[in-house]
Design a protein around this motif. Structure first.
Motif, PDB file in Angstrom:
ATOM      1  N   GLY A 145       0.839  -1.192   0.000  1.00 11.02           N
ATOM      2  CA  GLY A 145       0.000   0.000   0.000  1.00 11.02           C
ATOM      3  C   GLY A 145       0.875   1.243   0.000  1.00 11.02           C
ATOM      4  N   LEU A 146       0.248   2.400   0.232  1.00 13.63           N
ATOM      5  CA  LEU A 146       0.977   3.664   0.332  1.00 13.63           C
ATOM      6  C   LEU A 146       0.555   4.405   1.587  1.00 13.63           C
ATOM      7  CD1 LEU A 146       0.990   5.375  -3.205  1.00 13.63           C
ATOM      8  CD2 LEU A 146       2.873   4.192  -2.084  1.00 13.63           C
ATOM      9  N   ASN A 147       1.507   5.011   2.257  1.00 11.24           N
ATOM     10  CA  ASN A 147       1.225   5.946   3.332  1.00 11.24           C
ATOM     11  C   ASN A 147       1.365   7.339   2.740  1.00 11.24           C
ATOM     12  OD1 ASN A 147       0.913   7.292   5.764  1.00 11.24           O
ATOM     13  ND2 ASN A 147       3.027   6.964   6.390  1.00 11.24           N
ATOM     14  N   GLU A 148       0.261   8.071   2.652  1.00 16.66           N
ATOM     15  CA  GLU A 148       0.266   9.375   1.996  1.00 16.66           C
ATOM     16  C   GLU A 148      -0.307  10.449   2.918  1.00 16.66           C
ATOM     17  OE1 GLU A 148      -0.175   8.917  -2.661  1.00 16.66           O
ATOM     18  OE2 GLU A 148      -1.872   7.957  -1.677  1.00 16.66           O
ATOM     19  N   TYR A 149       0.334  11.610   2.900  1.00 16.82           N
ATOM     20  CA  TYR A 149      -0.152  12.740   3.686  1.00 16.82           C
ATOM     21  C   TYR A 149       0.476  14.016   3.159  1.00 16.82           C
ATOM     22  CZ  TYR A 149       4.373  12.095   5.973  1.00 16.82           C
ATOM     23  OH  TYR A 149       5.713  11.950   6.212  1.00 16.82           O
ATOM     24  N   TYR A 150      -0.144  15.133   3.493  1.00 17.89           N
ATOM     25  CA  TYR A 150       0.376  16.439   3.103  1.00 17.89           C
ATOM     26  C   TYR A 150       1.038  17.108   4.308  1.00 17.89           C
ATOM     27  CZ  TYR A 150      -1.613  16.738  -1.573  1.00 17.89           C
ATOM     28  OH  TYR A 150      -1.880  16.536  -2.908  1.00 17.89           O
ATOM     29  N   THR A 151       2.160  17.735   4.052  1.00 13.91           N
ATOM     30  CA  THR A 151       2.809  18.554   5.061  1.00 13.91           C
ATOM     31  C   THR A 151       3.346  19.807   4.396  1.00 13.91           C
ATOM     32  OG1 THR A 151       4.594  18.668   6.714  1.00 13.91           O
ATOM     33  CG2 THR A 151       4.952  17.222   4.805  1.00 13.91           C
ATOM     34  N   LYS A 178      -6.867  16.066  -3.422  1.00 17.37           N
ATOM     35  CA  LYS A 178      -7.185  17.496  -3.343  1.00 17.37           C
ATOM     36  C   LYS A 178      -7.908  17.811  -2.035  1.00 17.37           C
ATOM     37  CE  LYS A 178      -9.202  21.154  -6.206  1.00 17.37           C
ATOM     38  NZ  LYS A 178      -9.946  21.453  -7.456  1.00 17.37           N
ATOM     39  N   GLU A 179      -8.814  16.936  -1.641  1.00 14.69           N
ATOM     40  CA  GLU A 179      -9.543  17.111  -0.380  1.00 14.69           C
ATOM     41  C   GLU A 179      -8.596  16.964   0.814  1.00 14.69           C
ATOM     42  OE1 GLU A 179     -12.954  18.185   1.625  1.00 14.69           O
ATOM     43  OE2 GLU A 179     -12.636  18.047  -0.547  1.00 14.69           O
ATOM     44  N   MET A 180      -7.680  16.023   0.729  1.00 14.38           N
ATOM     45  CA  MET A 180      -6.698  15.821   1.790  1.00 14.38           C
ATOM     46  C   MET A 180      -5.837  17.078   1.962  1.00 14.38           C
ATOM     47  SD  MET A 180      -3.508  13.116   2.028  1.00 14.38           S
ATOM     48  CE  MET A 180      -4.490  11.682   1.633  1.00 14.38           C
TER      49      MET A 180
END
Length: 305
Positions: free
Chosen positions: A100-106, A266-268
């Motif tokens: 899987g992928l661990n995705e996040y915005y910073t 985009k929502e994230m």
């Protein structure tokens, strides 16, 4: 193409890991309804793989969830190197893990890292054969094949870029590196838009090397260099699926899933920006964002067809 389903078929996505349990970490959900677990599994000296899982304690019908119960058993009964030492630590085996992928915005930037997930972990008996390894066997929808370069120099290997369809019609982008022995075949046969099955080794190697710089007087100086290697190395694969095969992924379904993915990201990002705005507010919350969302557009370069 024979695939006309509204929801994209989930790809075969199997991760197998066998090794010594190095460390166990876990956290309860804030609402008390579930459990997160994180396991470090050592498959060789200086090579440890982290596997994650999460589960509700109860199913939607109110019955006990076997996955969460299994996690609780690991936390309460399994022995790790960190807590019990290498001699007493349990040997464990995962046969149905997933990539899987661990995705996040910073700070407005998307961070994306490969992540290994599992629902079940088996503890080996003392008399069972122990074969430490970390391997994958995955179906992929090809985006492109590109020469691997390190510091501007070609390595003789190629990067296989594509998309892995997950549960419930979602897709994730993923990059595999193909061994030198298989690179030419992949370049010649794995075309943009093809559905392929590849298998190989998961490598997560970290080592520190200490060198000594001799001094003309006083103490010698020790210099520490860290060497890290993380990759999903394709060691073999099958011929691309025929376009008419029921197992070949439909490009239209992939395109739809990619559009939905862009909306999700985009929502994230918007949620992350809202958090930042709230931190900057002098008092109260930030003003609502009433601007209409722009339509999601995917460039031709991101489309695998």
């Amino acid at each position: 193409m024979s695939e006309n389903k509204t929801v994209l078929r989930e790809a075969d996505n199997v991760v197998t890991i066998e090794g010594t349990l190095a460390e166990i970490r876990h956290t309860e959900w804030k609402n008390g309804n579930g459990l997160n677990i994180e396991l470090d599994i050592e498959v060789a000296p200086n090579e440890v793989h982290t596997v994650k899982g999460f589960s509700k304690y109860k199913k939607d019908d109110g019955t006990e969830n076997a996955i969460a119960k299994g996690y609780q058993t690991i936390v309460s009964e399994y022995k790790s190197i960190a807590e019990h030492g290498r001699d007493e630590a349990d040997k464990v085996r995962i046969t149905q893990g997933k990539i899987g992928l661990n995705e996040y915005y910073t700070q407005g930037n998307l961070k994306s890292y490969p992540q290994l997930m599992t629902n079940f972990v088996n503890r080996l008996d003392a008399n069972e054969e122990f074969n430490p390894k970390a391997e994958f066997d995955v179906e992929l929808f090809v985006k492109n094949v590109a020469e691997e370069k390190v510091k501007g120099e070609e390595t003789g290997r190629v990067n296989l870029n594509g998309y892995i369809p997950l549960y419930n019609g979602k897709v994730i982008p993923f990059t595999f590196v193909v061994s030198k022995e298989g690179s030419q075949y992949v370049e010649d046969n794995y075309e943009k838009g093809a559905t392929v099955n590849v298998f190989g080794k998961i490598i997560n190697y970290k080592e520190q090397k200490v060198t000594t710089k001799a001094a003309a007087f006083g103490e010698d100086k020790k210099e520490i260099t860290s060497i890290t290697k993380r990759e999903y190395l394709v060691t073999g694969g099958n011929d691309p699926y025929d376009e008419d095969s029921k197992n070949a992924f439909n490009p239209d379904s992939i395109k739809k899933a990619l559009t939905e993915r862009e909306i999700y990201l985009k929502e994230m990002k918007k949620n992350e920006n809202n958090k930042d705005d709230n931190k900057k507010s002098g008092f109260g919350g930030s003003a609502p964002n009433n601007k209409p969302s722009k339509p999601v557009e995917i460039s031709d370069d991101d489309l695998p067809f």
